[in-house]
Design an enzyme around this catalytic site. Structure first.
Site, PDB file in Angstrom:
ATOM      1  N   HIS A 148      18.877 -36.894  -3.528  1.00 11.92           N
ATOM      2  CA  HIS A 148      18.064 -37.312  -2.381  1.00 11.92           C
ATOM      3  C   HIS A 148      16.583 -37.003  -2.604  1.00 11.92           C
ATOM      4  O   HIS A 148      15.814 -36.944  -1.645  1.00 11.92           O
ATOM      5  CB  HIS A 148      18.574 -36.649  -1.102  1.00 11.92           C
ATOM      6  N   ASN A 170      -2.134   2.293   5.448  1.00 11.14           N
ATOM      7  CA  ASN A 170      -1.220   1.213   5.076  1.00 11.14           C
ATOM      8  C   ASN A 170      -0.913   0.450   6.361  1.00 11.14           C
ATOM      9  O   ASN A 170      -0.467   1.052   7.337  1.00 11.14           O
ATOM     10  CB  ASN A 170       0.064   1.819   4.478  1.00 11.14           C
ATOM     11  N   GLY A 171      -1.189  -0.851   6.382  1.00 11.57           N
ATOM     12  CA  GLY A 171      -0.944  -1.634   7.598  1.00 11.57           C
ATOM     13  C   GLY A 171      -2.128  -2.537   7.881  1.00 11.57           C
ATOM     14  O   GLY A 171      -2.978  -2.758   7.023  1.00 11.57           O
ATOM     15  N   LYS A 216      13.717 -15.714  -8.560  1.00 15.13           N
ATOM     16  CA  LYS A 216      13.519 -14.711  -9.617  1.00 15.13           C
ATOM     17  C   LYS A 216      12.582 -15.260 -10.695  1.00 15.13           C
ATOM     18  O   LYS A 216      11.701 -14.556 -11.169  1.00 15.13           O
ATOM     19  CB  LYS A 216      14.852 -14.309 -10.285  1.00 15.13           C
ATOM     20  N   TRP A 273      -2.539  -2.882  -1.700  1.00 11.78           N
ATOM     21  CA  TRP A 273      -2.178  -4.301  -1.748  1.00 11.78           C
ATOM     22  C   TRP A 273      -3.093  -4.956  -0.717  1.00 11.78           C
ATOM     23  O   TRP A 273      -2.927  -4.743   0.484  1.00 11.78           O
ATOM     24  CB  TRP A 273      -0.706  -4.482  -1.377  1.00 11.78           C
ATOM     25  N   GLU A 307       8.841 -15.614  -9.297  1.00 15.57           N
ATOM     26  CA  GLU A 307       8.050 -14.440  -8.957  1.00 15.57           C
ATOM     27  C   GLU A 307       7.665 -13.592 -10.156  1.00 15.57           C
ATOM     28  O   GLU A 307       6.635 -12.939 -10.119  1.00 15.57           O
ATOM     29  CB  GLU A 307       8.704 -13.604  -7.847  1.00 15.57           C
ATOM     30  N   CYS A 339       0.856  -1.195   0.000  1.00 20.43           N
ATOM     31  CA  CYS A 339       0.000   0.000   0.000  1.00 20.43           C
ATOM     32  C   CYS A 339       0.890   1.243   0.000  1.00 20.43           C
ATOM     33  O   CYS A 339       1.873   1.326   0.737  1.00 20.43           O
ATOM     34  CB  CYS A 339      -0.946   0.094   1.178  1.00 20.43           C
ATOM     35  N   GLU A 371      18.243 -18.092  -5.304  1.00 24.80           N
ATOM     36  CA  GLU A 371      17.870 -16.766  -5.789  1.00 24.80           C
ATOM     37  C   GLU A 371      17.410 -16.835  -7.262  1.00 24.80           C
ATOM     38  O   GLU A 371      16.428 -16.192  -7.638  1.00 24.80           O
ATOM     39  CB  GLU A 371      19.063 -15.807  -5.611  1.00 24.80           C
ATOM     40  N   ARG A 422       4.451  -0.454  -4.643  1.00 22.54           N
ATOM     41  CA  ARG A 422       4.154  -0.960  -3.302  1.00 22.54           C
ATOM     42  C   ARG A 422       2.891  -1.813  -3.256  1.00 22.54           C
ATOM     43  O   ARG A 422       2.633  -2.521  -2.270  1.00 22.54           O
ATOM     44  CB  ARG A 422       3.985   0.208  -2.322  1.00 22.54           C
ATOM     45  N   LYS A 471       6.396  -4.556  -3.350  1.00 22.56           N
ATOM     46  CA  LYS A 471       7.821  -4.347  -3.141  1.00 22.56           C
ATOM     47  C   LYS A 471       8.176  -4.314  -1.662  1.00 22.56           C
ATOM     48  O   LYS A 471       9.195  -4.832  -1.241  1.00 22.56           O
ATOM     49  CB  LYS A 471       8.218  -3.027  -3.809  1.00 22.56           C
TER      50      LYS A 471
HETATM   51  O1  M6R Z   1      12.841  -5.056   1.467  1.00 17.19           O
HETATM   52  P1  M6R Z   1      13.366  -6.394   1.879  1.00 17.19           P
HETATM   53  O2  M6R Z   1      14.697  -6.696   1.345  1.00 17.19           O
HETATM   54  O3  M6R Z   1      13.281  -6.605   3.378  1.00 17.19           O
HETATM   55  O4  M6R Z   1      12.338  -7.420   1.223  1.00 17.19           O
HETATM   56  C1  M6R Z   1      12.432  -8.790   1.436  1.00 17.19           C
HETATM   57  C2  M6R Z   1      11.605  -9.556   0.440  1.00 17.19           C
HETATM   58  O5  M6R Z   1      10.261  -9.174   0.514  1.00 17.19           O
HETATM   59  C3  M6R Z   1      12.095  -9.346  -1.000  1.00 17.19           C
HETATM   60  O6  M6R Z   1      13.441  -9.671  -1.147  1.00 17.19           O
HETATM   61  C4  M6R Z   1      11.269 -10.205  -1.981  1.00 17.19           C
HETATM   62  O7  M6R Z   1      11.514 -11.556  -1.772  1.00 17.19           O
HETATM   63  C5  M6R Z   1      11.567  -9.794  -3.421  1.00 17.19           C
HETATM   64  N1  M6R Z   1      10.353  -9.726  -4.170  1.00 17.19           N
HETATM   65  C6  M6R Z   1      12.479 -10.739  -4.116  1.00 17.19           C
HETATM   66  O8  M6R Z   1      12.734 -10.377  -5.432  1.00 17.19           O
END
Ligand code: M6R
Length: 612
Positions: A508, A99-100, A489, A73, A492, A2, A485, A27, A607
């Site tokens: 395994h 927001n929250g 990527k 969001w 997501e 948000c 990672e 956001r 984000k």
């Molecule tokens: O702002 P932060 O680094 O604390 O955020 C952590 C995760 O929400 C963030 O890395 C998320 O996994 C990303 N979308 C990954 O690309």
């Protein structure tokens, strides 16, 4: 999670609010709305992106010099026009954006219903605006006092901005565990969840602290007090943010721009902190608490998502180079499992946004138990940067694409600097190796440029993978977290199911998944385990898996076995994640583009995750 924006001044509020919402859209982007005050409060809300709100409101909006806006969001209630913010009080007098999460909203709602209040939406936010109205009606209070008293009854997290039809010269804002920044312009105030909507109007800002409430007056006066009614002295800071950093700069997506920026962002991260010729590293944050950090019995790294993957690389670095035991924890698990933390522990929080709710909560627990808390953060002035005892910024500049890229390499660079610094202080590294690593680290930005030059080839490989529904990423040692990672990527932004695994662990379980339909992406750059990785690849090939390998330049063995190879420059093994992750970022980017996915705003994600 948000985005909030608000305007009070002598200019037209509408274009400022809409532009601000576009800036904040990263956001959350499932619905958006604005409220404008010009005699009456007019609310415009729409499910979907800010552009849909704009299409709906551009022609019909009221001219106004006071207004609030929100991009959502969803937490409580599905994304639709009714649940979109702003929410109005029953009498239409008060409008609020939030927001929250109001955790006790159900209890408050039941009490308000008993008093005759009715509710249109499924949101916790509508409960809050109606609670403010109930207090205002009952006690005839000015809006700021009604807001303050309402917040004393709220459990949960909030950043809110409120306007009152009968008080058209005032904006009221408050925060607890969700960010809010006040911009002080010439004859105007802008208020937002972060500084991005503010920077083109002013660089004078105040970061509101937890449990503070601000009252901004059209006259230019500004008051801040705590929710428990203690007057606070505002602390005005200068923003160090440039508009160009918030634009796509000719790229189709922010993610691609941010991937391409990495040679520069890593140079910025190292600037003034390392001198390979003279053999020193200076990290201000570490120097401040040098003896406590150097003598730490244990480092505990807390983070989420990509930042957690950077933390895993940190574990390899600190244990390998500085010989300090490390635990890497998901912040969301750590905070609820009664962790054992002692005064000899140093807890390191890694976060791009500096606002992740779980990471913040984990830090509070660590602080209560007496650990030193250290932040590795990108967003300047963010909550984590302010609650930690010490820390270092990664200086990557604003990261807007939801998929984290340049923040990840910035975090790994910072962890590398810190591990090398501690290794030197603790005497756990030989002079020769220390100097080699310093020299190699300063060469990384140039080597990343060489990886980026292979974009066309990576695009070609992306076309080979794009129609698959699953993918497996394998890596060993320092490159196991890179496999995690790479898989994150891909998941997501392209919605292809992917898993990261330690290469040797494959036999395994995951090996059962391998057939000619399973692309297997292998990071095969580790010199120490090269032969073992080659054997793992043979195991995949024997089961008809298609192997896409990241190999060192001039590689001879694995390039013979793998179906496709991407060559990356050689470097010292502890630094290899900084290079091997780059092709994986580009690969997922191109696959997502080929699948027509919204790369910067993938579905269901946001984000900055400021709710738990
Ligand atoms: O702002 P932060 O680094 O604390 O955020 C952590 C995760 O929400 C963030 O890395 C998320 O996994 C990303 N979308 C990954 O690309």
């Amino acid at each position: 999670m948000c985005g909030i924006v608000a305007y009070l001044g002598n200019q037209d509020a509408y274009p400022r609010l809409i532009k601000g919402l576009h800036r904040l859209e990263y956001r959350g982007y499932d619905s958006a709305g604005i409220a404008l005050l010009n005699g009456n409060i007019q609310v415009y809300k729409k499910k979907g992106k800010v552009s849909e709100l704009e299409a709906h409101s551009a022609q019909q909006h009221t001219p106004a010099t006071l207004g609030i806006g929100h991009t959502r969001w969803a937490t409580h209630g599905e994304p639709n026009d009714i649940n979109a913010h702003p929410h109005l009080s029953g009498n239409g007098r008060i409008a609020l954006v939030h927001n929250g999460i109001i955790e006790n909203y159900d209890l408050l709602k039941t009490a308000l219903q008993k008093e005759g209040h009715t509710f249109e939406s499924e949101t916790d936010t509508e409960v809050l605006v109606k609670l403010i109205q109930a207090i205002q009606d009952r006690d005839g209070l000015p809006i700021e006092e009604a807001v303050r008293l309402a917040l004393t009854r709220v459990v949960g997290a909030y950043a809110i901005v409120v306007i009152d039809q009968q008080d058209p010269n005032k904006l009221v804002a408050a925060r607890k565990a969700s960010p809010l920044v006040i911009g002080i312009g010439k004859d105007e105030f802008l208020l937002a969840s972060d500084a991005t909507p503010i920077v083109e109007h002013t660089n004078k800002v105040i970061y509101l602290n937890d449990e503070e409430i601000a009252v901004l007056h059209r006259s230019g006066d500004l008051e801040i007090k705590t929710i428990s009614n203690e007057v606070q002295t505002p602390y005005i800071q200068q923003l160090d943010l440039k508009i160009e950093m918030l634009e796509k700069g000719g790229y189709d997506f922010f993610m691609l721009k941010e991937i391409m920026e990495q040679p520069m962002t890593l140079t910025n991260c190292m600037r003034g902190r390392i001198n390979a010729d003279e053999g020193w590293i200076h990290l201000g944050g570490v120097e401040e608490y040098a003896s406590r950090i150097t003598q730490a019995k244990r480092l505990i790294i807390v983070a989420c998502g990509t930042s957690w993957h950077a933390g895993l690389i940190g574990e390899y670095l600190f244990e390998d180079l500085a010989r300090i035991p490390v635990e890497v924890e998901y912040a969301s698990e750590f905070r609820y499992r009664n962790p054992i933390i002692g005064e000899g522990d140093v807890v390191i929080a890694i976060s791009q946004s500096g606002e992740t709710a779980d990471t913040l909560a984990a830090l509070e627990i660590a602080k209560e138990k007496g650990a030193l808390i250290f932040g590795i953060v990108n967003s300047v002035g963010s909550s984590i940067a302010r609650v930690t005892d010490a820390g270092s910024y990664i200086h990557a500049g604003p990261e807007i694409g939801v998929a984290s890229t340049k923040a990840f390499t910035g975090q790994v660079t910072l962890l590398t600097l810190m591990a090398l610094d501690l290794a030197k202080r603790r005497g756990t590294i030989s002079e020769g190796y220390y100097h080699r690593l310093l020299t190699e680290l300063t060469l990384i930005p140039e080597k990343i440029k060489r990886v980026l030059e292979q974009d066309k080839k990576i695009q070609y490989i992306a076309a080979e993978i794009k129609d698959h529904t699953n993918a497996l990423y394998l890596g060993r040692g320092y490159n196991f977290p890179v496999a995690l990672e790479g898989a994150l990527k891909l998941k997501e932004i392209s919605y292809i199911h992917a898993e990261g695994y330690p290469a040797a662990e494959m036999k395994h379980g995951p090996i059962a998944l391998i057939d000619d339909n399973m692309p297997v992406i292998v990071i095969a750059t580790n010199k120490s385990a090269y032969d073992k990785i080659a054997s793992n690849i043979q195991e995949v090939k024997a089961r008809k898996g298609r192997v896409f390998a990241i190999v060192p330049e001039d590689d001879e063995t694995i390039s013979q076995i793998a179906d496709y190879c991407i060559e990356i420059p050689e470097t010292e093994e502890p630094l290899s994640p900084l290079l091997s992750v780059i092709p994986l970022q580009l690969l997922s980017y191109h696959i997502a583009v080929m699948r027509n996915c919204n790369v910067d705003q993938p579905r269901n994600l946001a984000k900055s995750v400021t709710v738990e």
